[in-house]
Design a protein around this motif. Structure first.
Motif, mmCIF file in Angstrom:
data_model
loop_
_atom_site.group_PDB
_atom_site.id
_atom_site.type_symbol
_atom_site.label_atom_id
_atom_site.label_comp_id
_atom_site.label_asym_id
_atom_site.label_seq_id
_atom_site.Cartn_x
_atom_site.Cartn_y
_atom_site.Cartn_z
ATOM 1 N N GLU A 111 1.240 14.787 -13.415
ATOM 2 C CA GLU A 111 0.074 15.363 -14.071
ATOM 3 C C GLU A 111 -0.047 16.856 -13.764
ATOM 4 O OE1 GLU A 111 -3.430 15.974 -16.214
ATOM 5 O OE2 GLU A 111 -1.868 14.446 -16.344
ATOM 6 N N GLU A 144 2.325 1.681 -3.468
ATOM 7 C CA GLU A 144 1.290 2.124 -4.400
ATOM 8 C C GLU A 144 0.939 3.585 -4.162
ATOM 9 O OE1 GLU A 144 -1.765 -0.752 -3.702
ATOM 10 O OE2 GLU A 144 -0.762 -2.277 -4.936
ATOM 11 N N HIS A 145 0.880 3.992 -2.892
ATOM 12 C CA HIS A 145 0.591 5.386 -2.572
ATOM 13 C C HIS A 145 1.707 6.289 -3.092
ATOM 14 C CE1 HIS A 145 -0.836 8.928 -0.521
ATOM 15 N NE2 HIS A 145 0.357 9.088 0.016
ATOM 16 N N ARG A 157 3.685 5.724 -5.576
ATOM 17 C CA ARG A 157 3.577 5.771 -7.037
ATOM 18 C C ARG A 157 2.433 6.669 -7.457
ATOM 19 N NH1 ARG A 157 4.397 -0.560 -7.623
ATOM 20 N NH2 ARG A 157 6.644 -0.606 -7.422
ATOM 21 N N SER A 158 1.299 6.627 -6.736
ATOM 22 C CA SER A 158 0.167 7.459 -7.110
ATOM 23 C C SER A 158 0.484 8.936 -6.882
ATOM 24 C CB SER A 158 -1.093 7.051 -6.361
ATOM 25 O OG SER A 158 -0.985 7.315 -4.983
ATOM 26 N N VAL A 159 1.241 9.246 -5.843
ATOM 27 C CA VAL A 159 1.645 10.629 -5.599
ATOM 28 C C VAL A 159 2.558 11.105 -6.729
ATOM 29 C CG1 VAL A 159 2.987 12.127 -4.074
ATOM 30 C CG2 VAL A 159 1.330 10.550 -3.104
ATOM 31 N N GLU A 160 3.484 10.259 -7.152
ATOM 32 C CA GLU A 160 4.363 10.614 -8.264
ATOM 33 C C GLU A 160 3.559 10.887 -9.523
ATOM 34 O OE1 GLU A 160 7.431 7.738 -8.933
ATOM 35 O OE2 GLU A 160 8.124 7.846 -6.871
ATOM 36 N N ALA A 161 2.550 10.077 -9.790
ATOM 37 C CA ALA A 161 1.707 10.266 -10.970
ATOM 38 C C ALA A 161 0.933 11.580 -10.873
ATOM 39 C CB ALA A 161 0.751 9.089 -11.129
ATOM 40 N N GLU A 162 0.426 11.892 -9.689
ATOM 41 C CA GLU A 162 -0.290 13.155 -9.501
ATOM 42 C C GLU A 162 0.625 14.354 -9.735
ATOM 43 O OE1 GLU A 162 -2.648 13.523 -5.918
ATOM 44 O OE2 GLU A 162 -3.026 11.363 -5.936
ATOM 45 N N ARG A 182 0.836 -1.212 0.000
ATOM 46 C CA ARG A 182 0.000 0.000 0.000
ATOM 47 C C ARG A 182 0.865 1.254 0.000
ATOM 48 N NH1 ARG A 182 -3.030 -2.949 3.681
ATOM 49 N NH2 ARG A 182 -2.125 -1.799 5.413
ATOM 50 N N GLN A 183 1.950 1.237 0.796
ATOM 51 C CA GLN A 183 2.843 2.393 0.849
ATOM 52 C C GLN A 183 3.501 2.630 -0.503
ATOM 53 O OE1 GLN A 183 5.290 1.203 4.179
ATOM 54 N NE2 GLN A 183 4.142 2.485 5.586
#
Length: 101
Positions: A86, A75-76, A78-83, A72-73
């Motif tokens: 963007e 994935e989080h 990675r999602s922050v990097e994607a945000e 989960r950490q």
């Protein structure tokens, strides 16, 4: 002991606990628990400030991905990097639109 450690060959993929912690998104204490329990290999080498422990990064990441909490950490992160990527893209588009670039 230091002489023995200094003679050990450098192997690719082995990193310090700090590097492994940052890359896998787990704490140093978690890494210590994993190598003490035999879940990941580790070894001691001569470092600048005395002996230091190294772990294979691939084994650390594999072990982290088997842990629901660590996954989960990761994935989080990675999602922050994607945000962030963007948001940067949008800022650049706005700057071009406003003629700032």
């Amino acid at each position: 002991m230091l002489t023995q450690l200094a003679r050990q060959p450098h192997e690719e993929g082995w990193v310090t606990l700090d590097e492994a912690s940052e890359a896998a998104g787990v704490s140093r204490s978690t890494l210590r628990s994993w190598y003490r329990n035999g879940q990941i290999p580790s070894r001691m080498v001569a470092g600048v400030h005395g002996p230091q422990r190294l772990v294979p990064l691939e084994a650390v990441v594999d072990r982290a991905l088997r842990s629901a909490r660590a996954r989960r950490q990761l994935e989080h992160a990675r999602s922050v990097e994607a945000e962030v990527a963007e948001l940067r893209r949008r800022v650049e588009a706005l700057e071009r639109h406003l003629g700032l670039r």
